[in-house]
Design a protein around this motif. Structure first.
Motif, short mmCIF file in Angstrom:
data_model
loop_
_atom_site.label_atom_id
_atom_site.label_comp_id
_atom_site.label_asym_id
_atom_site.label_seq_id
_atom_site.Cartn_x
_atom_site.Cartn_y
_atom_site.Cartn_z
N TYR A 142 -35.07 -3.82 -15.46
CA TYR A 142 -34.40 -4.94 -14.83
C TYR A 142 -35.43 -5.90 -14.24
CZ TYR A 142 -30.98 -7.47 -11.97
OH TYR A 142 -30.19 -8.45 -11.42
N GLY A 143 -36.44 -5.34 -13.58
CA GLY A 143 -37.47 -6.18 -12.98
C GLY A 143 -38.31 -6.92 -13.99
N LEU A 144 -38.48 -6.34 -15.17
CA LEU A 144 -39.32 -6.96 -16.20
C LEU A 144 -38.63 -8.11 -16.93
CD1 LEU A 144 -40.95 -3.77 -17.78
CD2 LEU A 144 -42.15 -5.57 -16.52
N PHE A 145 -37.29 -8.02 -17.04
CA PHE A 145 -36.59 -8.97 -17.90
C PHE A 145 -35.50 -9.78 -17.20
CE2 PHE A 145 -38.20 -5.57 -20.62
CZ PHE A 145 -38.93 -6.32 -21.54
N LEU A 146 -34.96 -9.28 -16.10
CA LEU A 146 -33.85 -9.97 -15.44
C LEU A 146 -34.22 -10.55 -14.09
CD1 LEU A 146 -31.01 -7.45 -16.39
CD2 LEU A 146 -31.49 -9.67 -17.42
N ASP A 147 -35.41 -10.25 -13.60
CA ASP A 147 -35.90 -10.85 -12.36
C ASP A 147 -36.46 -12.24 -12.69
OD1 ASP A 147 -37.37 -11.67 -10.13
OD2 ASP A 147 -37.90 -9.61 -9.59
N SER A 148 -35.97 -13.26 -12.00
CA SER A 148 -36.36 -14.64 -12.32
C SER A 148 -37.86 -14.91 -12.13
CB SER A 148 -35.56 -15.62 -11.47
OG SER A 148 -35.78 -15.39 -10.09
N THR A 149 -38.56 -14.02 -11.42
CA THR A 149 -40.00 -14.21 -11.21
C THR A 149 -40.84 -13.49 -12.25
OG1 THR A 149 -40.18 -12.28 -9.74
CG2 THR A 149 -39.60 -14.38 -8.72
N ALA A 150 -40.21 -12.72 -13.15
CA ALA A 150 -40.95 -11.92 -14.13
C ALA A 150 -41.40 -12.79 -15.31
CB ALA A 150 -40.08 -10.77 -14.63
N PRO A 151 -42.56 -12.48 -15.91
CA PRO A 151 -43.07 -13.28 -17.05
C PRO A 151 -42.11 -13.33 -18.23
CG PRO A 151 -44.80 -11.84 -16.18
CD PRO A 151 -43.53 -11.44 -15.49
N LEU A 152 -41.38 -12.24 -18.47
CA LEU A 152 -40.50 -12.18 -19.64
C LEU A 152 -39.06 -12.59 -19.34
CD1 LEU A 152 -41.84 -8.90 -21.29
CD2 LEU A 152 -42.05 -11.23 -22.17
N TYR A 153 -38.84 -13.11 -18.15
CA TYR A 153 -37.49 -13.56 -17.78
C TYR A 153 -37.05 -14.69 -18.71
CZ TYR A 153 -33.67 -15.68 -15.13
OH TYR A 153 -32.47 -16.21 -14.76
N GLY A 154 -35.87 -14.54 -19.31
CA GLY A 154 -35.33 -15.57 -20.18
C GLY A 154 -35.91 -15.59 -21.58
N ARG A 155 -36.81 -14.66 -21.90
CA ARG A 155 -37.43 -14.66 -23.23
C ARG A 155 -36.67 -13.81 -24.24
NH1 ARG A 155 -40.42 -17.24 -19.25
NH2 ARG A 155 -42.04 -18.52 -20.29
N ALA A 156 -35.91 -12.85 -23.79
CA ALA A 156 -35.23 -11.94 -24.71
C ALA A 156 -34.07 -12.63 -25.41
CB ALA A 156 -34.73 -10.71 -23.96
N ASP A 157 -33.95 -12.39 -26.72
CA ASP A 157 -32.82 -12.91 -27.49
C ASP A 157 -31.58 -12.05 -27.29
OD1 ASP A 157 -34.17 -15.12 -29.13
OD2 ASP A 157 -35.47 -13.39 -29.49
N GLU A 158 -31.79 -10.78 -27.02
CA GLU A 158 -30.68 -9.87 -26.73
C GLU A 158 -31.13 -8.89 -25.64
OE1 GLU A 158 -27.62 -9.78 -27.76
OE2 GLU A 158 -27.66 -11.16 -29.46
N ILE A 159 -30.28 -8.66 -24.65
CA ILE A 159 -30.52 -7.63 -23.64
C ILE A 159 -29.33 -6.70 -23.67
CG2 ILE A 159 -30.86 -7.12 -21.20
CD1 ILE A 159 -32.24 -9.75 -20.86
N MET A 160 -29.56 -5.47 -24.04
CA MET A 160 -28.48 -4.50 -24.21
C MET A 160 -28.66 -3.36 -23.21
SD MET A 160 -28.64 -4.41 -28.37
CE MET A 160 -27.39 -3.13 -28.49
N ARG A 161 -27.65 -3.15 -22.39
CA ARG A 161 -27.67 -2.03 -21.46
C ARG A 161 -26.70 -0.97 -21.96
NH1 ARG A 161 -25.95 -1.82 -15.02
NH2 ARG A 161 -26.53 0.36 -14.70
N LEU A 162 -27.24 0.17 -22.38
CA LEU A 162 -26.39 1.24 -22.86
C LEU A 162 -25.73 1.95 -21.69
CD1 LEU A 162 -27.44 0.79 -25.71
CD2 LEU A 162 -27.66 3.26 -25.94
N THR A 163 -24.45 2.22 -21.84
CA THR A 163 -23.68 2.94 -20.83
C THR A 163 -23.15 4.23 -21.44
OG1 THR A 163 -21.69 1.69 -21.44
CG2 THR A 163 -23.02 0.81 -19.62
N PRO A 164 -22.67 5.16 -20.62
CA PRO A 164 -22.12 6.41 -21.17
C PRO A 164 -21.00 6.15 -22.17
CG PRO A 164 -22.47 6.63 -18.81
CD PRO A 164 -22.72 5.18 -19.14
N ILE A 165 -20.90 7.03 -23.14
CA ILE A 165 -19.86 6.93 -24.18
C ILE A 165 -18.51 7.28 -23.57
CG2 ILE A 165 -19.08 7.88 -26.38
CD1 ILE A 165 -21.98 8.33 -27.11
N ARG A 166 -17.47 6.61 -24.03
CA ARG A 166 -16.13 6.80 -23.47
C ARG A 166 -15.54 8.16 -23.86
NH1 ARG A 166 -13.07 2.19 -25.98
NH2 ARG A 166 -14.69 2.43 -27.56
#
Length: 366
Positions: free
Chosen positions: A143-167
């Motif tokens: 989260y800190g590497l890609f979703l923190d607005s101060t991080a170098p890679l913020y806004g660079r990802a074309d897709e951000i996928m957060r896997l959650t438990p299977i239903r």
């Protein structure tokens, strides 16, 4: 064990990797959810998958070079003094699109803090001829590497996928269970595929619980602490907070009293636990609202809910799921009955709804 579900995630990943231009894809989520398995099922034999460890940066580059050499012969025969030179060498060698996956990416960053800035530079140049998939189990770090607005890679990802438990329905298919047994098993193992694999190896639910969870030698005996260690620095404080919540303290003031700390000291730790999925809020209140109310001595639960909408429906949880999928925050906060009682429940506390009073904000001016 049979691979089940993850249809949407696999489709999304395939689509991202098949685009005309190279993509940067980020995948994260807690351990044992099957992130690596999902990625490997999508990648082809011409792609490169590398599982990082906690060894120092130069050694990691040497190991990665050997893996890349399986696709680009003799790639490992050169020495790469830094990450930029290695990524540029890969770009030079390839003449067609392929995918490079760096699994457990946070391990690489621990040893090479400059790596995010290097990738930012390469992505911004828009010259990469291959896709990058960055995967990690440390939710806090990802989260800190890609979703923190101060991080170098913020806004660079074309897709951000957060896997959650299977239903729940899929455990029935994976373990070949009837409906009732599926509910019982899911209550123990949740939607975590690795736990299902451990269960599959035992003859009964009781046997699997004793062997894997309750035995001091069990594979999951220390699982709660290991999960917290991935994302939380202060294990003692976090474990204490969750222990009090588990024994019935579900209001901020009550948790603070048991911890012998001011409520303002717990707002951020609690928010972090909610963000990481370890805790849930029954009534959605923005964290900034909670913190401002704490400073002003106001009760956030009886503020005027400006800008909110209350909806009555036959399927509250189904509607909430659809709204959340559309990016709209929503929660089920109650239900209608055939009685005249207007009951408010907060954990073990039960009280009755009063007539509307003046907005809590007016206390500031009194």
């Amino acid at each position: 064990m049979k691979f089940v579900d993850r249809i949407d995630e696999a489709t999304r990943l395939k689509d991202a990797l098949a685009r005309e231009k190279s993509s940067l894809v980020v995948m994260y989520g807690r351990r044992r959810l099957g992130k690596s398995t999902l990625i490997k099922r999508v990648l082809s034999e011409n792609d490169v998958y590398f599982l990082a460890d906690r060894s120092e940066g130069q050694h990691q580059r040497a190991l990665l070079a050997k893996v890349i050499a399986q696709v680009f012969p003799d790639f490992e025969k050169l020495s790469y003094p830094d990450w930029e030179s290695m990524f540029r060498a890969v770009n030079y060698r390839t003449d067609k699109r392929f995918t490079l996956c760096l699994d457990e990416f946070p391990y690489l960053v621990e040893q090479s803090p400059e790596l995010p800035s290097v990738l930012q530079k390469l992505v911004d140049e828009k010259q990469l001829k291959y896709n990058l998939v960055l995967c990690g189990s440390s939710q806090n770090m990802m989260y800190g590497l890609f979703l923190d607005s101060t991080a170098p890679l913020y806004g660079r990802a074309d897709e951000i996928m957060r896997l959650t438990p299977i239903r729940l329905p899929y455990i029935q298919e994976a373990l070949n269970l009837n409906a009732m047994n599926a509910i019982e098993e899911y209550a123990v193992w949740g939607g975590v595929p690795r736990y299902w694999e451990l269960r599959e190896n035992r003859i009964s639910l009781d046997d699997a619980m004793w062997h894997n969870i309750l035995s001091v030698n069990g594979a999951l005996y220390e699982e709660p602490i290991k999960l917290l260690q991935d994302d939380v620095k202060d294990i003692v404080k976090t474990s204490t907070i969750m222990s009090y919540i588990g024994t019935g303290a579900n209001r901020l003031s009550e948790i603070a009293a048991r911890c012998n700390e001011p409520a303002t000291n717990l707002s951020r730790p609690l928010k972090k636990l909610v963000d990481l999925g370890f805790l849930e809020k029954d009534v959605p209140i923005r964290q900034e609202t909670v913190e401002v109310c704490e400073l002003l001595g106001l009760n956030p639960y009886i503020l005027m809910s400006s800008g909110s909408m209350m909806i009555a429906t036959d399927d509250g949880y189904g509607l909430v799921r659809k709204l959340n999928q559309a990016g709209i925050e929503a929660s089920v906060i109650g239900k209608a009955t055939d009685k005249n009682e207007r009951i408010l429940r907060n954990g073990e506390e039960t009280r009755y709804m009063d007539k509307p009073q003046s907005d809590e904000l007016y206390k500031i001016y009194q």
